[in-house]
Design a protein around this motif. Structure first.
Motif, PDB file in Angstrom:
ATOM      1  N   ILE A 232       0.870  -1.172   0.000  1.00 23.31           N
ATOM      2  CA  ILE A 232       0.000   0.000   0.000  1.00 23.31           C
ATOM      3  C   ILE A 232       0.908   1.224   0.000  1.00 23.31           C
ATOM      4  CG2 ILE A 232      -1.799   1.291   1.208  1.00 23.31           C
ATOM      5  CD1 ILE A 232      -2.641  -1.348   2.550  1.00 23.31           C
ATOM      6  N   ASP A 233       0.809   2.025  -1.050  1.00 15.52           N
ATOM      7  CA  ASP A 233       1.654   3.212  -1.236  1.00 15.52           C
ATOM      8  C   ASP A 233       0.713   4.401  -1.326  1.00 15.52           C
ATOM      9  OD1 ASP A 233       3.216   5.273  -2.236  1.00 15.52           O
ATOM     10  OD2 ASP A 233       3.532   4.331  -4.190  1.00 15.52           O
ATOM     11  N   GLY A 234       0.658   5.237  -0.278  1.00 19.17           N
ATOM     12  CA  GLY A 234      -0.331   6.301  -0.257  1.00 19.17           C
ATOM     13  C   GLY A 234       0.208   7.643   0.195  1.00 19.17           C
ATOM     14  N   ASN A 235      -0.303   8.722  -0.406  1.00 15.86           N
ATOM     15  CA  ASN A 235      -0.091  10.056   0.136  1.00 15.86           C
ATOM     16  C   ASN A 235      -1.252  10.945  -0.279  1.00 15.86           C
ATOM     17  OD1 ASN A 235       0.565  11.918  -2.196  1.00 15.86           O
ATOM     18  ND2 ASN A 235       2.253  10.470  -2.492  1.00 15.86           N
ATOM     19  N   ARG A 236      -1.397  12.080   0.426  1.00 13.49           N
ATOM     20  CA  ARG A 236      -2.442  13.044   0.107  1.00 13.49           C
ATOM     21  C   ARG A 236      -1.802  14.350  -0.353  1.00 13.49           C
ATOM     22  NH1 ARG A 236      -7.837  11.851   3.554  1.00 13.49           N
ATOM     23  NH2 ARG A 236      -8.560  13.390   2.027  1.00 13.49           N
ATOM     24  N   ILE A 237      -0.741  14.201  -1.157  1.00 16.51           N
ATOM     25  CA  ILE A 237       0.032  15.348  -1.619  1.00 16.51           C
ATOM     26  C   ILE A 237       0.020  15.461  -3.146  1.00 16.51           C
ATOM     27  CG2 ILE A 237       2.336  16.383  -1.698  1.00 16.51           C
ATOM     28  CD1 ILE A 237       1.079  16.480   1.078  1.00 16.51           C
ATOM     29  N   SER A 238       0.326  14.379  -3.844  1.00 21.63           N
ATOM     30  CA  SER A 238       0.658  14.471  -5.267  1.00 21.63           C
ATOM     31  C   SER A 238      -0.487  14.126  -6.216  1.00 21.63           C
ATOM     32  CB  SER A 238       1.857  13.567  -5.582  1.00 21.63           C
ATOM     33  OG  SER A 238       1.562  12.216  -5.289  1.00 21.63           O
ATOM     34  N   GLY A 239      -1.689  13.900  -5.711  1.00 21.06           N
ATOM     35  CA  GLY A 239      -2.803  13.572  -6.590  1.00 21.06           C
ATOM     36  C   GLY A 239      -3.496  14.795  -7.139  1.00 21.06           C
ATOM     37  N   LYS A 240      -4.440  14.557  -8.055  1.00 23.92           N
ATOM     38  CA  LYS A 240      -5.193  15.657  -8.654  1.00 23.92           C
ATOM     39  C   LYS A 240      -6.336  16.085  -7.742  1.00 23.92           C
ATOM     40  CE  LYS A 240      -8.228  14.731 -11.815  1.00 23.92           C
ATOM     41  NZ  LYS A 240      -8.956  14.293 -13.036  1.00 23.92           N
ATOM     42  N   VAL A 241      -6.795  17.297  -7.922  1.00 23.48           N
ATOM     43  CA  VAL A 241      -7.939  17.842  -7.176  1.00 23.48           C
ATOM     44  C   VAL A 241      -8.934  18.409  -8.191  1.00 23.48           C
ATOM     45  CG1 VAL A 241      -8.706  19.490  -5.443  1.00 23.48           C
ATOM     46  CG2 VAL A 241      -6.459  18.439  -5.217  1.00 23.48           C
ATOM     47  N   PRO A 242     -10.197  17.910  -8.207  1.00 24.49           N
ATOM     48  CA  PRO A 242     -10.692  16.823  -7.372  1.00 24.49           C
ATOM     49  C   PRO A 242     -10.080  15.485  -7.770  1.00 24.49           C
ATOM     50  CG  PRO A 242     -12.338  17.433  -8.981  1.00 24.49           C
ATOM     51  CD  PRO A 242     -11.249  18.448  -9.099  1.00 24.49           C
ATOM     52  N   SER A 243     -10.120  14.525  -6.877  1.00 19.21           N
ATOM     53  CA  SER A 243      -9.443  13.259  -7.093  1.00 19.21           C
ATOM     54  C   SER A 243     -10.139  12.431  -8.168  1.00 19.21           C
ATOM     55  CB  SER A 243      -9.387  12.474  -5.785  1.00 19.21           C
ATOM     56  OG  SER A 243     -10.699  12.228  -5.302  1.00 19.21           O
ATOM     57  N   SER A 244      -9.393  11.513  -8.752  1.00 18.99           N
ATOM     58  CA  SER A 244      -9.949  10.605  -9.748  1.00 18.99           C
ATOM     59  C   SER A 244     -10.890   9.618  -9.072  1.00 18.99           C
ATOM     60  CB  SER A 244      -8.827   9.851 -10.471  1.00 18.99           C
ATOM     61  OG  SER A 244      -8.002   9.183  -9.541  1.00 18.99           O
ATOM     62  N   LEU A 245     -11.731   8.953  -9.876  1.00 14.52           N
ATOM     63  CA  LEU A 245     -12.776   8.084  -9.350  1.00 14.52           C
ATOM     64  C   LEU A 245     -12.226   7.004  -8.429  1.00 14.52           C
ATOM     65  CD1 LEU A 245     -15.784   7.204  -9.376  1.00 14.52           C
ATOM     66  CD2 LEU A 245     -15.225   5.776 -11.363  1.00 14.52           C
ATOM     67  N   ALA A 246     -11.213   6.288  -8.894  1.00 10.64           N
ATOM     68  CA  ALA A 246     -10.663   5.165  -8.121  1.00 10.64           C
ATOM     69  C   ALA A 246      -9.410   5.553  -7.342  1.00 10.64           C
ATOM     70  CB  ALA A 246     -10.364   3.984  -9.050  1.00 10.64           C
ATOM     71  N   LEU A 247      -9.112   6.842  -7.268  1.00 10.27           N
ATOM     72  CA  LEU A 247      -7.997   7.353  -6.449  1.00 10.27           C
ATOM     73  C   LEU A 247      -6.672   6.674  -6.780  1.00 10.27           C
ATOM     74  CD1 LEU A 247      -9.994   7.572  -3.128  1.00 10.27           C
ATOM     75  CD2 LEU A 247      -9.228   9.488  -4.504  1.00 10.27           C
ATOM     76  N   ARG A 248      -6.376   6.632  -8.070  1.00 10.10           N
ATOM     77  CA  ARG A 248      -5.150   6.103  -8.645  1.00 10.10           C
ATOM     78  C   ARG A 248      -5.290   4.646  -9.051  1.00 10.10           C
ATOM     79  NH1 ARG A 248      -3.377   9.784 -11.623  1.00 10.10           N
ATOM     80  NH2 ARG A 248      -1.749  11.129 -10.790  1.00 10.10           N
ATOM     81  N   SER A 249      -4.427   3.716  -8.622  1.00 13.61           N
ATOM     82  CA  SER A 249      -4.387   2.420  -9.287  1.00 13.61           C
ATOM     83  C   SER A 249      -4.319   1.264  -8.304  1.00 13.61           C
ATOM     84  CB  SER A 249      -3.182   2.353 -10.232  1.00 13.61           C
ATOM     85  OG  SER A 249      -1.974   2.522  -9.499  1.00 13.61           O
TER      86      SER A 249
END
Length: 343
Positions: A232-249
Motif C-alpha cells: 500500500i503506497d499512499g499520500n495526500r500530496i501528489s494527486g489531482k484535485v478533485p481526485s480521480s474516481l478510483a484514487l489512482r491504481s
C-alpha cells in the motif's frame, strides 16, 4: 428482524453524512425518518436537502422519540463509543462510520456494548464495495489468475498541500494519526477482502506538510496468511484535485494472470502469454465512488432483515483495526510487526 421497510435515523449532518443520505434515498428496504446534529441549524438544513421528515439537536431525545430499527452514526470517531452505547442501551441496531474509534480499547468497548444488548454493530466500510474490487474478487475466484501472489494499491489525493489543507474536513489538520487511521484503513480492509487475513506488516510513514499533526505519506508492506504479498503506497500530496474516481491504481498478480484497475475504475486482464484486454462490468455512473455507499447500505439492511452476518460486523472489523494499530507500532519501532489478537 423481519424483511420490512426498516426505520432508520442518522446522527451527524456533516460533510460525509451527505453521501450517506444521498445513498439512503436510493437504498431499498430502509427509510431515514430523522436526523440529529448538535450544531444548531445544521440538521434542519441537512433534512431539507435530503427530504428527511424530522430533526433534533439531541441524539438521545431523537432515539427515545423515534424508536428506530437502526441508527446510522456519521460523526467524528471520538463520538462513536458513547453514541453506540446510547443506541445499544435502547436496543437499537447500530451502523457506524469508520474509523471505528480512536483507540483499541474504545473499539472493543463498542463491540462489548452491542453484544451485551443483543444488537448488531455494523461498521460502515464502503471501500470493499467499490465495484472494481467486487469484480476483481469475482475474477480471482473464477481462477483466471490461478494462484495470486501479489496485490498493490497506489493511493493519491492532492488535498493535503498548503497552509489550509483538507478544506472539506479541516479537522484532519489536528489529528495525531491521519493517513493510515483515516484513509489507508480502507485499503487494509480491502486487502483482507481480496487476499484473506494479514499475517504481518512493515510500515514507514512521514509528514510532508508541516502544518498538520499526523502523517500524510505512508508505505506499508503486507504479508498475508494466504501467501500473498502486498503493498500500500499512499499520500495526500501528489494527486489531482478533485481526485480521480478510483484514487489512482490497483493490481493483483497471479502465476497465470494479472488484473489491474485504472484511476477511472476500468479493469484490465492480462493472462500469461497474452495481450492485455479490457474487462466489461457494471460500473455505476451515480453515487459515491462507483455507488459503493449504496452497495454497502443494501448489504447492511439485508443483514439486519435476515440475520446474516455482515462483512464488516464489529467483532470481525477488529481485525482491520488491529492492522491499523500494527502500522503505527511498526513505524514507531522500525520493524516488522505480527498481527495478533490484541485482547
Amino acid at each position: 428482524m423481519s424483511r420490512c421497510n426498516l426505520k432508520g435515523v442518522m446522527i451527524g449532518a456533516g460533510y460525509f453524512a451527505q453521501f450517506h443520505a444521498e445513498s439512503w434515498s436510493r437504498t431499498s428496504g430502509a427509510r431515514i425518518e430523522a436526523v440529529a446534529d448538535a450544531m444548531p441549524g445544521r440538521a434542519n438544513e441537512f433534512a431539507a436537502k435530503w427530504g428527511i421528515p424530522r430533526t433534533y439537536l439531541d441524539a438521545a431525545q431523537m432515539l427515545d422519540h423515534e424508536k428506530p430499527d437502526f441508527v446510522d452514526v456519521v460523526t467524528r470517531p471520538e463520538a462513536h463509543l458513547p453514541l453506540t452505547e446510547l443506541a445499544a442501551s435502547r436496543g437499537i441496531q447500530v451502523i457506524c462510520q469508520k474509523p471505528m474509534a480512536p483507540s483499541w480499547q474504545d473499539c472493543r468497548a463498542m463491540v462489548s456494548a452491542c453484544k451485551r444488548a443483543g444488537v448488531g454493530l455494523l461498521i460502515h466500510e464502503n471501500w470493499r464495495w467499490q465495484p472494481w474490487y467486487r469484480e476483481t474478487k469475482r475474477v480471482m475466484e473464477s481462477g483466471a489468475l490461478a494462484t495470486p501472489y501479489h496485490l498493490a494499491f497506489r493511493h493519491r489525493t492532492g488535498d493535503g498541500l498548503g497552509s489550509t489543507p483538507y478544506s472539506q474536513q479541516p479537522y484532519f489538520v489536528q489529528m495525531p494519526r491521519l493517513l493510515v487511521y483515516e484513509t489507508l484503513v480502507h485499503h487494509l480492509d480491502t486487502g483482507r477482502y481480496l487476499a484473506g487475513e494479514i499475517d504481518s506488516l512493515y510500515c514507514q510513514m512521514k509528514r510532508i506538510n508541516p502544518v498538520i499533526a499526523g502523517e500524510d505519506c505512508v508505505v506499508i508492506h503486507l504479508s498475508f496468511a494466504s501467501g500473498v504479498q502486498g503493498l500500500i503506497d499512499g499520500n495526500r500530496i501528489s494527486g489531482k484535485v478533485p481526485s480521480s474516481l478510483a484514487l489512482r491504481s490497483f493490481r493483483v498478480e497471479g502465476d497465470q494472470g494479472m488484473i489491474r484497475c485504472s484511476s477511472s475504475g476500468k479493469l484490465f486482464l492480462t493472462q500469461h502469454g497474452k495481450d492485455e484486454t479490457a474487462l466489461s462490468y457494471g460500473l455505476p455512473s451515480v453515487g459515491y465512488r462507483g455507488d459503493s455507499i449504496r452497495a454497502a447500505q443494501e448489504h447492511y439492511i439485508s443483514c439486519l432483515q435476515t440475520g446474516q452476518r455482515c462483512e464488516s460486523e464489529g467483532e470481525e472489523y477488529l481485525k482491520t483495526v488491529a492492522a491499523v494499530e500494527a502500522c503505527y507500532d511498526s513505524a514507531q519501532a522500525g520493524r516488522v510487526v505480527k498481527i495478533q489478537d490484541r485482547g
